[in-house]
Design a protein around this motif. Structure first.
Motif: not given
Length: 254
Positions: A2-3, A5, A19-21, A169
Motif C-alpha cells: 500500500r502507498a 496518500v 491507498s486501500d482506503d 501526496w
C-alpha cells in the motif's frame, strides 16, 4: 503493498491515509519516501534504461565502461563527481550541459578537477534528443542548442539532472522548498514558510512543520543525497521520535 496518500492531524494523533482506503493512526510519523532521479524525457532512450542509459552515478556500472565513450548529462556536483569517477574506467568522458558553462551550477574545485583530466571534456549548449541500438544503446543523437545541428555519436549515457522528492501526496500539508523537498528543523524559522511551525518550542532537527512528523533521507531539504547519510538520518529520526513520545507522555501526566 500500500502507498501513503495523505496525512492529517486530529485529536493529538497523526492520521496516515493509505491507498486501500484505510487509515493508520500514530503519535509520531517518520517520512523516508526518498526521491527519484529526473528522467531525460526522450522516449527512445527510456527503452534502454539499464542497457546503456543509466540514471544516477551507477557506481556498479563504472568498471564495465572500459574502452567506451561515456556521456554524462548534468551540470551539478553529482554529475561532476560521476564524470570524475567514470574517467578512471572509460576511454573518454564527455559532460553535456544546456548552459554556456558550469560556473553557476558546479563547485569550482570540481570544475578544475574535470578540466585537468585528459580524457574528460565539457560540451556546453547541447541536448540529447535520441538514441539507437538493439539490446544495448549504441549511439546518441545530440543537438546543438544554438544552431539546431544534430550529430550522431557512439557511447553510453549517464543522466544526473537532479531528483524529485516523493512528496506529491503531502502537498499543502507539510512545508516544502520550491522543489518539493520537506523542510525540517531550523529551515522552518523562515517567516515565509507555509505552513508555519505552530508551537513555541523550536522544531527538532529532523522535525517537519507538523509536530511529531519527522523526515529523513533524500526526501528532506538540505540532506546529503547519499545512502550512508540517509541511514544516519534514519537512526537519528528514531531517537527524535523517542524524545517526542517521552515529552508527550510527560506532558500528559501533568
Amino acid at each position: 503493498m500500500r502507498a501513503a496518500v495523505g496525512l492529517r492531524t486530529e485529536g493529538g494523533l497523526r492520521h496516515l491515509a493509505l491507498s486501500d482506503d484505510t487509515t493508520v493512526r500514530a503519535r509520531a510519523v517518520t517520512i523516508a519516501t526518498g526521491a527519484a532521479w529526473r528522467r531525460i524525457g526522450v522516449p527512445r532512450l527510456e527503452e534502454f534504461t539499464g542497457r546503456g542509459v543509466f540514471y544516477g552515478a551507477a557506481v556498479a556500472e563504472a568498471p564495465a565502461m572500459g574502452g567506451r565513450h561515456v556521456f554524462v548529462v548534468g551540470g551539478g556536483n553529482s554529475a561532476g563527481q560521476a564524470a570524475v569517477y567514470l574517467s578512471r574506467y572509460a576511454d573518454r568522458v564527455t559532460v553535456l550541459i544546456r548552459r554556456p558553462d558550469l560556473t553557476t551550477t558546479m563547485s569550482d574545485y570540481l570544475i578544475r578537477e574535470l578540466e585537468a583530466l585528459p580524457n574528460v571534456d565539457i560540451r556546453p549548449r547541447v541536448q540529447v534528443v535520441g538514441g539507437t541500438g538493439e539490446d544495448f544503446l549504441e549511439s546518441l543523437t545530440l543537438r546543438d542548442l544554438d544552431t539546431g545541428a544534430e550529430s550522431v555519436e557512439s557511447g553510453v549515457l549517464f543522466v544526473l539532472i537532479g531528483s524529485e522528492p516523493r512528496t506529491e501526496w503531502l502537498a499543502g500539508t507539510l512545508a516544502c522548498d520550491r522543489w518539493g523537498f520537506l523542510l525540517t528543523g531550523a529551515a522552518l524559522s523562515d517567516p515565509g514558510v507555509v505552513p508555519a511551525w505552530p508551537l513555541e518550542r523550536p522544531p527538532a532537527l529532523l522535525e517537519t512543520s507538523v509536530p511529531g512528523v519527522f523526515a529523513a533521507g533524500d526526501v528532506r531539504a538540505g540532506s546529503v543525497k547519499r545512502v550512508a547519510s540517509a541511514v544516519g538520518e534514519g537512526a537519528l529520526a528514531v531517537t527524535l521520535v523517542h524524545a517526542h513520545l517521552a515529552a508527550a507522555a510527560g506532558a500528559a501526566t501533568h
